[in-house]
Design a protein around this motif. Structure first.
Motif, PDB file in Angstrom:
ATOM      1  N   ASN A 138      38.312  23.750  44.215  1.00 20.35           N
ATOM      2  CA  ASN A 138      38.014  24.214  42.860  1.00 20.35           C
ATOM      3  C   ASN A 138      38.253  23.119  41.829  1.00 20.35           C
ATOM      4  OD1 ASN A 138      37.634  26.845  43.899  1.00 20.35           O
ATOM      5  ND2 ASN A 138      39.789  27.345  43.613  1.00 20.35           N
ATOM      6  N   ILE A 139      37.560  23.228  40.705  1.00 20.55           N
ATOM      7  CA  ILE A 139      37.823  22.419  39.530  1.00 20.55           C
ATOM      8  C   ILE A 139      37.905  23.342  38.320  1.00 20.55           C
ATOM      9  CG2 ILE A 139      35.355  21.925  39.231  1.00 20.55           C
ATOM     10  CD1 ILE A 139      36.181  19.243  37.982  1.00 20.55           C
ATOM     11  N   TYR A 140      38.901  23.103  37.461  1.00 19.89           N
ATOM     12  CA  TYR A 140      39.114  23.915  36.273  1.00 19.89           C
ATOM     13  C   TYR A 140      39.138  23.029  35.032  1.00 19.89           C
ATOM     14  CZ  TYR A 140      40.560  28.140  38.831  1.00 19.89           C
ATOM     15  OH  TYR A 140      40.610  29.252  39.632  1.00 19.89           O
ATOM     16  N   TYR A 141      38.791  23.632  33.909  1.00 19.62           N
ATOM     17  CA  TYR A 141      38.960  22.988  32.614  1.00 19.62           C
ATOM     18  C   TYR A 141      39.717  23.956  31.705  1.00 19.62           C
ATOM     19  CZ  TYR A 141      38.009  20.581  28.225  1.00 19.62           C
ATOM     20  OH  TYR A 141      38.153  19.933  27.025  1.00 19.62           O
ATOM     21  N   ASP A 142      40.893  23.517  31.240  1.00 14.35           N
ATOM     22  CA  ASP A 142      41.731  24.308  30.337  1.00 14.35           C
ATOM     23  C   ASP A 142      41.513  23.824  28.912  1.00 14.35           C
ATOM     24  OD1 ASP A 142      43.033  25.749  32.450  1.00 14.35           O
ATOM     25  OD2 ASP A 142      44.216  23.942  32.849  1.00 14.35           O
ATOM     26  N   MET A 143      41.170  24.718  28.009  1.00 19.46           N
ATOM     27  CA  MET A 143      40.847  24.370  26.626  1.00 19.46           C
ATOM     28  C   MET A 143      42.052  24.572  25.715  1.00 19.46           C
ATOM     29  SD  MET A 143      37.065  26.126  26.644  1.00 19.46           S
ATOM     30  CE  MET A 143      37.473  27.289  27.957  1.00 19.46           C
ATOM     31  N   HIS A 144      42.504  23.510  25.055  1.00 21.38           N
ATOM     32  CA  HIS A 144      43.654  23.590  24.167  1.00 21.38           C
ATOM     33  C   HIS A 144      43.311  24.367  22.898  1.00 21.38           C
ATOM     34  CE1 HIS A 144      45.443  19.640  26.028  1.00 21.38           C
ATOM     35  NE2 HIS A 144      45.465  20.669  26.857  1.00 21.38           N
ATOM     36  N   THR A 145      44.224  25.229  22.488  1.00 20.47           N
ATOM     37  CA  THR A 145      44.032  25.999  21.260  1.00 20.47           C
ATOM     38  C   THR A 145      45.138  25.759  20.241  1.00 20.47           C
ATOM     39  OG1 THR A 145      45.258  27.909  22.111  1.00 20.47           O
ATOM     40  CG2 THR A 145      42.887  27.834  22.572  1.00 20.47           C
ATOM     41  N   GLY A 146      46.157  24.986  20.616  1.00 21.65           N
ATOM     42  CA  GLY A 146      47.289  24.797  19.730  1.00 21.65           C
ATOM     43  C   GLY A 146      48.248  25.967  19.731  1.00 21.65           C
ATOM     44  N   THR A 147      48.044  26.898  20.679  1.00 23.30           N
ATOM     45  CA  THR A 147      48.913  28.066  20.818  1.00 23.30           C
ATOM     46  C   THR A 147      49.362  28.166  22.270  1.00 23.30           C
ATOM     47  OG1 THR A 147      47.211  29.680  21.425  1.00 23.30           O
ATOM     48  CG2 THR A 147      47.475  29.202  19.068  1.00 23.30           C
ATOM     49  N   ALA A 148      50.097  29.210  22.571  1.00 26.94           N
ATOM     50  CA  ALA A 148      50.530  29.444  23.953  1.00 26.94           C
ATOM     51  C   ALA A 148      49.402  29.972  24.824  1.00 26.94           C
ATOM     52  CB  ALA A 148      51.702  30.420  23.971  1.00 26.94           C
ATOM     53  N   PHE A 149      48.263  30.307  24.230  1.00 22.49           N
ATOM     54  CA  PHE A 149      47.122  30.850  24.970  1.00 22.49           C
ATOM     55  C   PHE A 149      46.092  29.760  25.229  1.00 22.49           C
ATOM     56  CE2 PHE A 149      49.037  34.443  22.819  1.00 22.49           C
ATOM     57  CZ  PHE A 149      49.061  35.408  23.811  1.00 22.49           C
ATOM     58  N   THR A 150      45.637  29.669  26.483  1.00 24.29           N
ATOM     59  CA  THR A 150      44.709  28.618  26.892  1.00 24.29           C
ATOM     60  C   THR A 150      43.520  29.219  27.638  1.00 24.29           C
ATOM     61  OG1 THR A 150      46.562  27.065  27.143  1.00 24.29           O
ATOM     62  CG2 THR A 150      44.465  26.477  28.201  1.00 24.29           C
ATOM     63  N   PRO A 151      42.342  29.266  27.030  1.00 26.76           N
ATOM     64  CA  PRO A 151      41.155  29.696  27.780  1.00 26.76           C
ATOM     65  C   PRO A 151      40.812  28.678  28.866  1.00 26.76           C
ATOM     66  CG  PRO A 151      40.783  29.762  25.401  1.00 26.76           C
ATOM     67  CD  PRO A 151      42.048  28.994  25.623  1.00 26.76           C
ATOM     68  N   TYR A 152      40.232  29.157  29.959  1.00 26.79           N
ATOM     69  CA  TYR A 152      39.856  28.256  31.041  1.00 26.79           C
ATOM     70  C   TYR A 152      38.534  28.694  31.658  1.00 26.79           C
ATOM     71  CZ  TYR A 152      41.503  31.923  34.234  1.00 26.79           C
ATOM     72  OH  TYR A 152      41.670  33.124  34.895  1.00 26.79           O
ATOM     73  N   VAL A 153      37.848  27.723  32.257  1.00 28.21           N
ATOM     74  CA  VAL A 153      36.662  27.984  33.078  1.00 28.21           C
ATOM     75  C   VAL A 153      36.818  27.170  34.352  1.00 28.21           C
ATOM     76  CG1 VAL A 153      35.104  28.528  31.173  1.00 28.21           C
ATOM     77  CG2 VAL A 153      35.372  26.151  31.898  1.00 28.21           C
ATOM     78  N   GLY A 154      36.186  27.621  35.422  1.00 30.91           N
ATOM     79  CA  GLY A 154      36.308  26.901  36.682  1.00 30.91           C
ATOM     80  C   GLY A 154      35.177  27.235  37.631  1.00 30.91           C
ATOM     81  N   ALA A 155      35.064  26.433  38.678  1.00 34.60           N
ATOM     82  CA  ALA A 155      34.061  26.656  39.714  1.00 34.60           C
ATOM     83  C   ALA A 155      34.601  26.124  41.033  1.00 34.60           C
ATOM     84  CB  ALA A 155      32.745  25.973  39.365  1.00 34.60           C
ATOM     85  N   GLY A 156      34.118  26.685  42.129  1.00 33.40           N
ATOM     86  CA  GLY A 156      34.579  26.256  43.435  1.00 33.40           C
ATOM     87  C   GLY A 156      33.497  26.398  44.491  1.00 33.40           C
ATOM     88  N   ILE A 157      33.660  25.648  45.577  1.00 31.15           N
ATOM     89  CA  ILE A 157      32.723  25.713  46.689  1.00 31.15           C
ATOM     90  C   ILE A 157      33.488  25.450  47.983  1.00 31.15           C
ATOM     91  CG2 ILE A 157      32.100  23.255  46.605  1.00 31.15           C
ATOM     92  CD1 ILE A 157      29.186  24.158  47.212  1.00 31.15           C
ATOM     93  N   GLY A 158      33.040  26.063  49.081  1.00 34.67           N
ATOM     94  CA  GLY A 158      33.737  25.872  50.337  1.00 34.67           C
ATOM     95  C   GLY A 158      33.189  26.752  51.435  1.00 34.67           C
ATOM     96  N   ASP A 159      34.079  27.158  52.342  1.00 27.78           N
ATOM     97  CA  ASP A 159      33.703  27.935  53.525  1.00 27.78           C
ATOM     98  C   ASP A 159      34.125  29.391  53.364  1.00 27.78           C
ATOM     99  OD1 ASP A 159      32.922  28.041  56.509  1.00 27.78           O
ATOM    100  OD2 ASP A 159      34.950  28.887  56.487  1.00 27.78           O
ATOM    101  N   ALA A 160      33.279  30.285  53.828  1.00 29.43           N
ATOM    102  CA  ALA A 160      33.592  31.714  53.838  1.00 29.43           C
ATOM    103  C   ALA A 160      33.386  32.252  55.248  1.00 29.43           C
ATOM    104  CB  ALA A 160      32.709  32.474  52.853  1.00 29.43           C
ATOM    105  N   ASN A 161      34.471  32.732  55.862  1.00 28.70           N
ATOM    106  CA  ASN A 161      34.379  33.379  57.167  1.00 28.70           C
ATOM    107  C   ASN A 161      34.272  34.882  56.930  1.00 28.70           C
ATOM    108  OD1 ASN A 161      36.061  34.837  59.532  1.00 28.70           O
ATOM    109  ND2 ASN A 161      34.941  33.085  60.340  1.00 28.70           N
ATOM    110  N   ILE A 162      33.166  35.469  57.348  1.00 25.22           N
ATOM    111  CA  ILE A 162      32.858  36.864  57.019  1.00 25.22           C
ATOM    112  C   ILE A 162      32.880  37.684  58.302  1.00 25.22           C
ATOM    113  CG2 ILE A 162      31.223  38.402  55.875  1.00 25.22           C
ATOM    114  CD1 ILE A 162      30.005  35.702  54.706  1.00 25.22           C
ATOM    115  N   GLN A 163      33.781  38.641  58.390  1.00 22.62           N
ATOM    116  CA  GLN A 163      33.955  39.438  59.603  1.00 22.62           C
ATOM    117  C   GLN A 163      33.545  40.881  59.341  1.00 22.62           C
ATOM    118  OE1 GLN A 163      37.895  39.489  61.256  1.00 22.62           O
ATOM    119  NE2 GLN A 163      37.301  40.716  63.020  1.00 22.62           N
ATOM    120  N   LEU A 164      32.694  41.390  60.214  1.00 19.88           N
ATOM    121  CA  LEU A 164      32.270  42.784  60.180  1.00 19.88           C
ATOM    122  C   LEU A 164      32.776  43.453  61.444  1.00 19.88           C
ATOM    123  CD1 LEU A 164      30.658  44.682  58.345  1.00 19.88           C
ATOM    124  CD2 LEU A 164      28.627  44.135  59.662  1.00 19.88           C
ATOM    125  N   ASN A 165      33.620  44.464  61.297  1.00 19.36           N
ATOM    126  CA  ASN A 165      34.276  45.084  62.437  1.00 19.36           C
ATOM    127  C   ASN A 165      33.370  46.076  63.169  1.00 19.36           C
ATOM    128  OD1 ASN A 165      36.611  43.699  61.841  1.00 19.36           O
ATOM    129  ND2 ASN A 165      37.426  45.340  60.560  1.00 19.36           N
TER     130      ASN A 165
END
Length: 218
Positions: free
Chosen positions: A117-144
């Motif tokens: 994953n990669i994230y970007y945290d946006m400074h607001t000058g307060t204790a609250f920080t908006p963020y956006v992110g994206a990720g890519i990888g492997d998904a193992n999907i099991q159907l019982n």
């Protein structure tokens, strides 16, 4: 519920004690945990049979180890990278296959993910920080088995991807922690499973997650 409340209280106490020994929030390494409720989209079935899968409101969780390089920090925001493991259980609500509907299928469609994953945290000058992110990888999907498609246990590895957005809060009393509330969109490419009568393919999987989490810098 009492056990969960006790665990949360213990976690908060432990993080508070660790923060009391810390000098600041800018340590580059961190560990995080998150979890919440998910809302999977319906899935189409094709191959040896055709139909559709409907899901219940489900759940998922993630653990990650991350790094926030100082060289990429600036007045506007911070960039951070992480490796993450996740587990999502998409509860089966109804399966229609070959014109027959099973309104009480057993078990879940389980997705185990390994993401970068990669994230970007946006400074607001307060204790609250908006963020956006994206990720890519492997998904193992099991159907019982006993799922209405007449197959034995089977799993398939597919491409997984996700997008995240939300806001985190860092209290003055716990400067090494960030408590977050956010949205995660998780998707995979189409898994395929073997059955005694031939292969069954599901359409790509998609789910929306509302999740809460905590991040601790060390």
């Amino acid at each position: 519920m009492k056990t969960l409340a006790s665990a949360v209280a213990l976690l908060a106490f432990g993080l508070s004690a660790a923060n009391a020994l810390a000098a600041g929030p800018n340590d580059p390494w961190y560990a995080s945990a998150s979890g919440g409720v998910s809302f999977p989209d319906n899935t189409s079935i094709s191959g040896t049979t055709s139909g559709k899968i409907k899901y219940d409101v489900s759940s998922g969780g993630n653990l990650a180890l991350g790094y926030q390089p100082a060289a990429l920090n600036n007045q506007s925001g911070d960039v951070r990278f992480e490796v993450e493991g996740g587990y999502h259980a998409m509860g089966l609500n109804e399966i229609t296959a070959g014109g027959v509907t099973n309104t009480n299928p057993k078990g879940d469609l389980k997705i185990a993910t390994a993401m970068a994953n990669i994230y970007y945290d946006m400074h607001t000058g307060t204790a609250f920080t908006p963020y956006v992110g994206a990720g890519i990888g492997d998904a193992n999907i099991q159907l019982n088995k006993n799922n209405g498609l007449g197959m034995t246990d089977d799993s398939d590895n597919q491409l997984g991807y996700q997008f995240m957005a939300g806001v985190s809060y860092t209290p003055d009393s716990m400067p090494r922690t960030a408590w977050s509330l956010g949205y995660r969109y998780l998707g995979t490419t189409s898994p395929q499973y073997a059955t005694p009568t031939g292969d069954v393919k599901l359409s790509s999987l998609h789910e929306s997650n509302i999740e809460a989490g905590v991040r601790y810098h060390f």
